[in-house]
Structures are given as C-alpha cells and as structure tokens.
Design a protein around this motif. Structure first.
Motif, PDB file in Angstrom:
ATOM      1  N   THR A  82       1.934  -0.726  20.194  1.00  0.00           N
ATOM      2  CA  THR A  82       1.133  -0.772  21.420  1.00  0.00           C
ATOM      3  C   THR A  82       1.758  -1.647  22.498  1.00  0.00           C
ATOM      4  O   THR A  82       1.588  -1.378  23.677  1.00  0.00           O
ATOM      5  CB  THR A  82      -0.287  -1.291  21.139  1.00  0.00           C
ATOM      6  N   GLN A  83       2.470  -2.709  22.097  1.00  0.00           N
ATOM      7  CA  GLN A  83       3.051  -3.628  23.076  1.00  0.00           C
ATOM      8  C   GLN A  83       4.350  -4.229  22.555  1.00  0.00           C
ATOM      9  O   GLN A  83       4.608  -4.243  21.358  1.00  0.00           O
ATOM     10  CB  GLN A  83       2.066  -4.752  23.410  1.00  0.00           C
ATOM     11  N   ILE A  84       5.137  -4.739  23.500  1.00  0.00           N
ATOM     12  CA  ILE A  84       6.416  -5.396  23.219  1.00  0.00           C
ATOM     13  C   ILE A  84       6.374  -6.789  23.844  1.00  0.00           C
ATOM     14  O   ILE A  84       5.863  -6.956  24.952  1.00  0.00           O
ATOM     15  CB  ILE A  84       7.594  -4.627  23.877  1.00  0.00           C
ATOM     16  N   ILE A  85       6.923  -7.777  23.135  1.00  0.00           N
ATOM     17  CA  ILE A  85       7.122  -9.109  23.706  1.00  0.00           C
ATOM     18  C   ILE A  85       8.596  -9.444  23.542  1.00  0.00           C
ATOM     19  O   ILE A  85       9.124  -9.416  22.427  1.00  0.00           O
ATOM     20  CB  ILE A  85       6.278 -10.194  22.998  1.00  0.00           C
ATOM     21  N   MET A  86       9.260  -9.742  24.645  1.00  0.00           N
ATOM     22  CA  MET A  86      10.673 -10.110  24.600  1.00  0.00           C
ATOM     23  C   MET A  86      10.796 -11.578  24.976  1.00  0.00           C
ATOM     24  O   MET A  86      10.221 -12.015  25.968  1.00  0.00           O
ATOM     25  CB  MET A  86      11.477  -9.219  25.541  1.00  0.00           C
ATOM     26  N   ARG A  87      11.523 -12.339  24.160  1.00  0.00           N
ATOM     27  CA  ARG A  87      11.666 -13.776  24.371  1.00  0.00           C
ATOM     28  C   ARG A  87      13.136 -14.147  24.544  1.00  0.00           C
ATOM     29  O   ARG A  87      13.967 -13.768  23.723  1.00  0.00           O
ATOM     30  CB  ARG A  87      11.112 -14.540  23.180  1.00  0.00           C
ATOM     31  N   ALA A  88      13.411 -14.874  25.597  1.00  0.00           N
ATOM     32  CA  ALA A  88      14.776 -15.353  25.824  1.00  0.00           C
ATOM     33  C   ALA A  88      15.143 -16.376  24.763  1.00  0.00           C
ATOM     34  O   ALA A  88      14.337 -17.223  24.402  1.00  0.00           O
ATOM     35  CB  ALA A  88      14.889 -15.969  27.208  1.00  0.00           C
ATOM     36  N   VAL A  89      16.358 -16.298  24.259  1.00  0.00           N
ATOM     37  CA  VAL A  89      16.889 -17.293  23.322  1.00  0.00           C
ATOM     38  C   VAL A  89      17.871 -18.185  24.069  1.00  0.00           C
ATOM     39  O   VAL A  89      17.747 -19.399  24.073  1.00  0.00           O
ATOM     40  CB  VAL A  89      17.558 -16.625  22.101  1.00  0.00           C
ATOM     41  N   ASN A  90      18.849 -17.564  24.722  1.00  0.00           N
ATOM     42  CA  ASN A  90      19.852 -18.316  25.473  1.00  0.00           C
ATOM     43  C   ASN A  90      20.335 -17.454  26.633  1.00  0.00           C
ATOM     44  O   ASN A  90      21.075 -16.492  26.421  1.00  0.00           O
ATOM     45  CB  ASN A  90      21.014 -18.715  24.566  1.00  0.00           C
ATOM     46  N   VAL A  91      19.894 -17.796  27.833  1.00  0.00           N
ATOM     47  CA  VAL A  91      20.307 -17.061  29.022  1.00  0.00           C
ATOM     48  C   VAL A  91      20.894 -18.052  30.014  1.00  0.00           C
ATOM     49  O   VAL A  91      20.245 -19.037  30.372  1.00  0.00           O
ATOM     50  CB  VAL A  91      19.123 -16.304  29.660  1.00  0.00           C
ATOM     51  N   SER A  92      22.132 -17.797  30.420  1.00  0.00           N
ATOM     52  CA  SER A  92      22.761 -18.658  31.420  1.00  0.00           C
ATOM     53  C   SER A  92      23.797 -17.866  32.202  1.00  0.00           C
ATOM     54  O   SER A  92      24.410 -16.933  31.691  1.00  0.00           O
ATOM     55  CB  SER A  92      23.424 -19.875  30.756  1.00  0.00           C
ATOM     56  N   GLY A  93      23.972 -18.233  33.452  1.00  0.00           N
ATOM     57  CA  GLY A  93      24.993 -17.644  34.301  1.00  0.00           C
ATOM     58  C   GLY A  93      24.849 -16.150  34.511  1.00  0.00           C
ATOM     59  O   GLY A  93      25.846 -15.459  34.721  1.00  0.00           O
ATOM     60  N   ALA A  94      23.633 -15.641  34.495  1.00  0.00           N
ATOM     61  CA  ALA A  94      23.438 -14.194  34.630  1.00  0.00           C
ATOM     62  C   ALA A  94      23.497 -13.756  36.087  1.00  0.00           C
ATOM     63  O   ALA A  94      22.856 -14.345  36.946  1.00  0.00           O
ATOM     64  CB  ALA A  94      22.109 -13.789  34.015  1.00  0.00           C
ATOM     65  N   THR A  95      24.297 -12.721  36.345  1.00  0.00           N
ATOM     66  CA  THR A  95      24.340 -12.103  37.673  1.00  0.00           C
ATOM     67  C   THR A  95      23.880 -10.650  37.609  1.00  0.00           C
ATOM     68  O   THR A  95      23.658 -10.035  38.633  1.00  0.00           O
ATOM     69  CB  THR A  95      25.753 -12.168  38.274  1.00  0.00           C
ATOM     70  N   LEU A  96      23.734 -10.110  36.395  1.00  0.00           N
ATOM     71  CA  LEU A  96      23.206  -8.766  36.185  1.00  0.00           C
ATOM     72  C   LEU A  96      22.491  -8.762  34.842  1.00  0.00           C
ATOM     73  O   LEU A  96      23.083  -9.113  33.823  1.00  0.00           O
ATOM     74  CB  LEU A  96      24.331  -7.728  36.182  1.00  0.00           C
TER      75      LEU A  96
END
Length: 170
Positions: A82-96
């Motif tokens: 019925t639903q999705i949950i997405m959790r960031a673990v390690n995000v850095s320096g993202a341009t796209l």
C-alpha cells in the motif's frame, strides 16, 4: 470490497508519541514496538492487519541496476503493498537524484512503485521518511522478491538509501 475512506499510515517513533485521538480506523505503525495500531474511536488497539516490510539492504543510488530489498515469507496469503517509505542512509554532493522504481516484475521492476511516482521522494538532499502511496500493484504471493531498480544513477559523492514496504496480507 468498497473503500469508504482512504488514509495513509501514520509512522511514529514511539508508542508513547501516538496522538490522543485520530480518525476512526486510522492506522499507525510504532517504530519502537514494531507493531501497528488502529484507532477505534476511543483508544489505539493493536492490529495484525498491517505490516511493515523493513529492509536492511542499503541501495546505492549511483549505480544503475536491480537490488533485491526484501523476500516475502512463504505464505498461502497474498501481500498487498500500500505504501513505500524511503530513508536516506548517506547522501552528499548530489547534483542529480536517481530514478528508482520498486517492484517484482522482471525487467522493469515497477509494479509496486514507478520511477515517476518515487520522483518526489528522492531529492538532492536524500529521501523522504513520509509514506508514499504505491502505484497499482497486483497482490504478491509468498516468496516473492521485491526489488529496487535504479534506472538512472545519481550524480553524487554518495547516494544510498533503504526502502520499507507497507502492506497487508489477505
């Protein structure tokens, strides 16, 4: 089956942090006790109808490819996402940000959540912890493997996340 009201699942850190009242039939999942509760109009009651398939698999959003995130337990019952949950673990320096879909159907892996649906969950700064309703998904039989499909990799120093799938058995 007639649906009279459609509500999202409330996700709370602790059972003690549940609101004192909610809409009749509102469902909440408590992360500390790992149980779901349903509001009966007066109090929160434990419910075994809703489950969260919490994945411990970390997906690398920089790499194009398919990552198995959860295998459903063998069961004679079908699982209805019925639903999705997405959790960031390690995000850095993202341009796209990456384009990601969730599914069990080989090649496209998008029968649970399409890339366009998840586009708002994955951002340059990470992933949303709010539940997102899934696309139309056929019921999944026991033993089905649920996958995350990165079809366009992120341009980033790091971009990893986990995916939880909320649903029920019937």
């Amino acid at each position: 089956m007639a649906i009279t009201k459609y509500m999202q699942v409330m996700l709370v850190d602790t059972q003690a942090s549940l609101p004192a009242s909610a809409d009749m039939g509102q469902v909440a999942f408590c992360q500390d006790t790992k149980i779901s509760l349903i509001f009966d109009g007066t109090i929160w009651q434990p419910s075994d109808k809703l489950v969260v398939k919490k994945s411990t698999v970390v997906v690398n959003g920089k790499n194009i490819g398919v990552t198995p995130i959860y295998t459903l337990e063998p069961s004679s019952l079908n699982f209805y996402p019925t639903q999705i949950i997405m959790r960031a673990v390690n995000v850095s320096g993202a341009t796209l940000k990456p384009t990601v879909s969730i599914g069990s159907n080989a090649s496209s892996y998008d029968n649970i959540a399409t890339g366009s649906l998840l586009n708002s969950l994955l951002t340059l700064t990470g992933a949303s912890t709010s539940p997102q309703n899934v696309s139309t998904s056929a019921p999944l039989s026991g033993g089905t493997v649920i996958n995350a499909n990165v079809s366009l990799g992120a341009l980033a120093v790091n971009y990893t996340f986990t995916v939880n799938v909320i649903g029920f058995y019937a």
